[in-house]
Design a protein around this motif. Sequence first.
Motif, PDB file in Angstrom:
ATOM      1  N   ASN A  10      -2.757 -11.866   3.906  1.00  0.00           N
ATOM      2  CA  ASN A  10      -3.446 -11.195   4.999  1.00  0.00           C
ATOM      3  C   ASN A  10      -3.879 -12.289   5.972  1.00  0.00           C
ATOM      4  O   ASN A  10      -4.756 -13.104   5.661  1.00  0.00           O
ATOM      5  CB  ASN A  10      -4.668 -10.450   4.432  1.00  0.00           C
ATOM      6  CG  ASN A  10      -5.468  -9.711   5.477  1.00  0.00           C
ATOM      7  OD1 ASN A  10      -5.560 -10.144   6.621  1.00  0.00           O
ATOM      8  ND2 ASN A  10      -6.070  -8.602   5.099  1.00  0.00           N
ATOM      9  N   GLN A  35      -0.211  -8.598   5.788  1.00  0.00           N
ATOM     10  CA  GLN A  35      -1.211  -7.622   6.228  1.00  0.00           C
ATOM     11  C   GLN A  35      -1.863  -8.130   7.511  1.00  0.00           C
ATOM     12  O   GLN A  35      -1.868  -9.324   7.794  1.00  0.00           O
ATOM     13  CB  GLN A  35      -2.282  -7.401   5.145  1.00  0.00           C
ATOM     14  CG  GLN A  35      -1.751  -6.853   3.818  1.00  0.00           C
ATOM     15  CD  GLN A  35      -1.213  -7.957   2.933  1.00  0.00           C
ATOM     16  OE1 GLN A  35      -1.863  -8.974   2.722  1.00  0.00           O
ATOM     17  NE2 GLN A  35      -0.006  -7.750   2.391  1.00  0.00           N
ATOM     18  N   ASP A  65      -0.926  -3.396  11.026  1.00  0.00           N
ATOM     19  CA  ASP A  65      -1.380  -3.822   9.716  1.00  0.00           C
ATOM     20  C   ASP A  65      -0.242  -4.350   8.889  1.00  0.00           C
ATOM     21  O   ASP A  65       0.140  -5.496   9.030  1.00  0.00           O
ATOM     22  CB  ASP A  65      -2.128  -2.732   8.957  1.00  0.00           C
ATOM     23  CG  ASP A  65      -3.066  -3.361   7.920  1.00  0.00           C
ATOM     24  OD1 ASP A  65      -3.535  -2.637   7.041  1.00  0.00           O
ATOM     25  OD2 ASP A  65      -3.315  -4.570   7.983  1.00  0.00           O
ATOM     26  N   ASN A  66       0.359  -3.503   8.019  1.00  0.00           N
ATOM     27  CA  ASN A  66       1.257  -4.025   6.997  1.00  0.00           C
ATOM     28  C   ASN A  66       2.667  -4.262   7.517  1.00  0.00           C
ATOM     29  O   ASN A  66       3.155  -3.560   8.397  1.00  0.00           O
ATOM     30  CB  ASN A  66       1.307  -3.060   5.812  1.00  0.00           C
ATOM     31  CG  ASN A  66      -0.055  -2.837   5.202  1.00  0.00           C
ATOM     32  OD1 ASN A  66      -0.760  -3.797   4.903  1.00  0.00           O
ATOM     33  ND2 ASN A  66      -0.455  -1.587   5.033  1.00  0.00           N
ATOM     34  N   HIS A  90      -4.029   2.784   6.114  1.00  0.00           N
ATOM     35  CA  HIS A  90      -2.972   1.893   6.578  1.00  0.00           C
ATOM     36  C   HIS A  90      -1.674   2.227   5.830  1.00  0.00           C
ATOM     37  O   HIS A  90      -1.600   2.015   4.612  1.00  0.00           O
ATOM     38  CB  HIS A  90      -3.316   0.425   6.302  1.00  0.00           C
ATOM     39  CG  HIS A  90      -4.522  -0.074   7.023  1.00  0.00           C
ATOM     40  ND1 HIS A  90      -4.697   0.074   8.381  1.00  0.00           N
ATOM     41  CD2 HIS A  90      -5.613  -0.742   6.588  1.00  0.00           C
ATOM     42  CE1 HIS A  90      -5.847  -0.477   8.740  1.00  0.00           C
ATOM     43  NE2 HIS A  90      -6.421  -0.968   7.678  1.00  0.00           N
ATOM     44  N   SER A 115       4.154  -3.846   0.992  1.00  0.00           N
ATOM     45  CA  SER A 115       2.933  -4.499   1.457  1.00  0.00           C
ATOM     46  C   SER A 115       1.879  -3.427   1.700  1.00  0.00           C
ATOM     47  O   SER A 115       2.122  -2.458   2.422  1.00  0.00           O
ATOM     48  CB  SER A 115       3.194  -5.285   2.746  1.00  0.00           C
ATOM     49  OG  SER A 115       1.986  -5.809   3.263  1.00  0.00           O
ATOM     50  N   HIS A 117      -2.485  -2.423   2.262  1.00  0.00           N
ATOM     51  CA  HIS A 117      -3.854  -2.817   2.632  1.00  0.00           C
ATOM     52  C   HIS A 117      -4.705  -1.578   2.405  1.00  0.00           C
ATOM     53  O   HIS A 117      -4.808  -0.713   3.278  1.00  0.00           O
ATOM     54  CB  HIS A 117      -3.904  -3.276   4.080  1.00  0.00           C
ATOM     55  CG  HIS A 117      -5.183  -3.943   4.451  1.00  0.00           C
ATOM     56  ND1 HIS A 117      -5.353  -4.613   5.635  1.00  0.00           N
ATOM     57  CD2 HIS A 117      -6.374  -4.075   3.798  1.00  0.00           C
ATOM     58  CE1 HIS A 117      -6.574  -5.120   5.707  1.00  0.00           C
ATOM     59  NE2 HIS A 117      -7.208  -4.796   4.612  1.00  0.00           N
ATOM     60  N   GLY A 147      -0.833  -7.073  -1.700  1.00  0.00           N
ATOM     61  CA  GLY A 147      -1.646  -6.927  -0.507  1.00  0.00           C
ATOM     62  C   GLY A 147      -3.125  -7.048  -0.802  1.00  0.00           C
ATOM     63  O   GLY A 147      -3.555  -7.587  -1.823  1.00  0.00           O
TER      64      GLY A 147
END
Length: 301
Positions: A10, A35, A65-66, A90, A115, A117, A147
């Motif tokens: 992240n 992330q 995000d991902n 997300h 991935s 989050h 993640g």
Amino acid sequence: MPKTRIACWNVQKGQHLAAAADYLNAWRPDVWLAQEILPAHQALFELATAMRCYPASPTLNSPNDNAVFIREGGVFDVSAEYLHPSAPWHPPADLAVRSANTDSLSASNSISLISVHLCGFSASTRLQEADWCTTLAAPGQLAIIGGSWNSYPADEGPDSDLWKHLLSEDNPARDPSLYMGRTYAENCVRHTDDRPDRIMTDAGFIDVAQFAHQSLDRLHAISPTVGHQDKDRQGGRWRVDRVYISARLAPAILDVEIGEVQTVGNLSDHLPILITLDTEKTAALMRARPDTESAANAKAP
């Protein structure tokens, strides 16, 4: 020995992007489970890392995000991309990949690279998100899911005394929001949320850091991934970022590292997880049928 490198990180949206890309380039992953990737920064990371970005579906709740980054011409070929616009927070980035350079006679099964989050403010939403991940534990499927889980490994999170301290009126870092976001209510009592971890391990997935710690003597593998920049904001230092892998792939794990605070701690409020797999063994496990592999294991001394 050919090695496959998988990073999970992240990068803290919009922060120290060039330096983060330099760090990734120095490690040169084949896969990056990413992330907090803003749409405006996808091209920057693609150019800087020579990897292709497969972002998650944007939604009103989560326009960013991902993402999963894949090194083109590397060990994996992308065979499918799945979007999840109806995800509760997300959406996960979700790819199916096969081993590169395999002919039709040795075609491999695919691995799902995910991935995630998970929601930071709602334990019930995290429960739903973790439940979705277990669909990748269906017979014959292989997956690597990594993640920010915004929850704790089983039996590793804050105990009731620490929560009391964090909620004390005398604590200048008092944060009821963190308490509510990282706990869940049951029978009128709030508990530290480790349910996503329990769900994943109950489904048969392996926490790669725990595996490396217990089976490979990598003591550093279970180091905290958050709290190094602002311990008060996280209520301490915890292993919030994790990667889970199908148990069938565990024999391919060679090493698991956590990025060092001195090296990368100023680039993000999360530390990267760096996983090294045996490329040939991974490809062999992808080709093996589960029934054949089980029979072979049963005959092993």
